[in-house]
Enzyme design. Sequence first.
Site, PDB file in Angstrom:
ATOM      1  N   ARG A  53     100.698  35.249  -0.238  1.00 38.49           N
ATOM      2  CA  ARG A  53     101.187  34.416  -1.346  1.00 38.49           C
ATOM      3  C   ARG A  53     102.563  34.875  -1.810  1.00 38.49           C
ATOM      4  NH1 ARG A  53     100.406  35.615  -6.113  1.00 38.49           N
ATOM      5  NH2 ARG A  53      98.311  36.479  -5.880  1.00 38.49           N
ATOM      6  N   TYR A 110     111.203   9.255  -7.507  1.00 39.50           N
ATOM      7  CA  TYR A 110     109.884   9.101  -6.893  1.00 39.50           C
ATOM      8  C   TYR A 110     108.837   9.112  -8.021  1.00 39.50           C
ATOM      9  CZ  TYR A 110     105.711  10.707  -4.409  1.00 39.50           C
ATOM     10  OH  TYR A 110     104.441  10.848  -3.931  1.00 39.50           O
ATOM     11  N   ASP A 182     117.497  16.041  -5.587  1.00 42.65           N
ATOM     12  CA  ASP A 182     116.459  15.867  -4.564  1.00 42.65           C
ATOM     13  C   ASP A 182     117.129  15.148  -3.397  1.00 42.65           C
ATOM     14  OD1 ASP A 182     114.452  14.805  -2.918  1.00 42.65           O
ATOM     15  OD2 ASP A 182     113.025  14.579  -4.564  1.00 42.65           O
TER      16      ASP A 182
HETATM   17  N1  PLP Z   1     110.883  13.565  -3.464  1.00 42.06           N
HETATM   18  C1  PLP Z   1     110.940  12.362  -2.860  1.00 42.06           C
HETATM   19  C2  PLP Z   1     112.237  11.630  -2.844  1.00 42.06           C
HETATM   20  C3  PLP Z   1     109.810  11.805  -2.262  1.00 42.06           C
HETATM   21  O1  PLP Z   1     109.885  10.609  -1.674  1.00 42.06           O
HETATM   22  C4  PLP Z   1     108.590  12.530  -2.311  1.00 42.06           C
HETATM   23  C5  PLP Z   1     107.357  11.982  -1.703  1.00 42.06           C
HETATM   24  O2  PLP Z   1     107.338  10.874  -1.227  1.00 42.06           O
HETATM   25  C6  PLP Z   1     108.563  13.769  -2.953  1.00 42.06           C
HETATM   26  C7  PLP Z   1     109.727  14.271  -3.505  1.00 42.06           C
HETATM   27  C8  PLP Z   1     107.311  14.582  -3.030  1.00 42.06           C
HETATM   28  O3  PLP Z   1     107.100  15.207  -1.802  1.00 42.06           O
HETATM   29  P1  PLP Z   1     105.651  15.713  -1.294  1.00 42.06           P
HETATM   30  O4  PLP Z   1     104.864  14.493  -0.994  1.00 42.06           O
HETATM   31  O5  PLP Z   1     105.991  16.555  -0.099  1.00 42.06           O
HETATM   32  O6  PLP Z   1     105.065  16.491  -2.410  1.00 42.06           O
END
Ligand code: PLP
Length: 392
Positions: A53, A110, A182
């Site tokens: 971990r 998202y 992101d």
């Molecule tokens: N960020 C974006 C732009 C996403 O499209 C997603 C999931 O679709 C995520 C984060 C979250 O990722 P995860 O599904 O790997 O937790």
Amino acid sequence: MSDESRSIVRRSTTPPSVSVPLVTPLQPSVAYTTDDADALDAVYGGAGFTYAREGHPNASVLAEKLGWMEGADPAWGRGVVTGSGMAALGTVLLGLLAAGDHVVGSNQLYGRSTRLLSVDLPRMGVDSTLADPTDASSIAAAIRSDTKMIVVETVSNPTLRVADVAGIAALARERGVLLVVDNTFTTPRSFRPFEHGADVVVHSVTKMLAGHSDVTLGFVIANTAEANAALGEVAVTWGFTPSPFDCWLAERGLHTFELRYDRAVSTAARLADSLAELPGVEAVLYPGRADHPEHARAASLFAAGGAMVGVVLEGGGRQRVNAVIRAASPVAFAPTLGDVATLIAHPASSSHRALSESERVALGIPEGLVRISVGIEDPDTLISELTHAFGS
Ligand code: PLP
């Protein structure tokens, strides 16, 4: 216990060999042994691994590669691989914010990221405001004296709007606020947020980077050693650690990432133009097309338009959506993206199902919007299959 079974239960040592494995070894071990307590002290001092971990070789190898792909300076230290993209975003929020802080988030994140900012953070004493990331003045208006962080996606999911990253980065610098980007949709192949003023980059590695829909992972890296150390501590304490096997699979996926991404992007550009010609299609959302609202910004920021195409179906009720999805078979209907094979998703019944219809429409997500994540199939065959399905 007999001597024989005792020797089976005890672990063997690796046979001596002058050669080393060509492929990164998969190391699922939960713990690492040392000769004595003094040696363990040395390991805790940074000389190795102790307990999975807290870190393991497969995560370290993957973090090194992802950081390099994002153009991170090695002096910033290693980023953190987490058990999912959401765990990566959670690591940022838990690691760099405290009760009493305020966050400005994009209003086009998202679905789960939106929920994290607007439902979960306030429960922990962190207030948030959502604003339009395509317009830096909208973000500026949302910044308060207690704002510590801005969170945006380079290209939004599923509307494929392009954030004004340069404008927002200038604003973040001026106001002393951290900018978290992101970069899942654009990937470092197309856009490297650190070169445009971001302080922290987050990924869902689950998507294009791993690329085979058999791994759920995330990654986060910041542009200071201090921030990366704080992120690492939080991920270990909250248990966001990834599985060695998932890291191993993702590293293997990375070997072909550039080939897969380039192929998907060139097919997506052709597909977007072909679908836009069809009578049953009201609009195609693709940053590489001249009719996209941020086409000029996309052209200046990215090498290409990306691997995702949004399609708004004319008269797009559920019946028409279902008919197109069925006609597109064997292209799979599945709520993810970035797979080697092309996938169709329907945001209104998946990522944005928690919203009311009017909330979705306000975000540009009508019932008739479907999202195509373009894969690496033969482009001519795929375009022919999908133009037939969408034109039917
Ligand atoms: N960020 C974006 C732009 C996403 O499209 C997603 C999931 O679709 C995520 C984060 C979250 O990722 P995860 O599904 O790997 O937790």
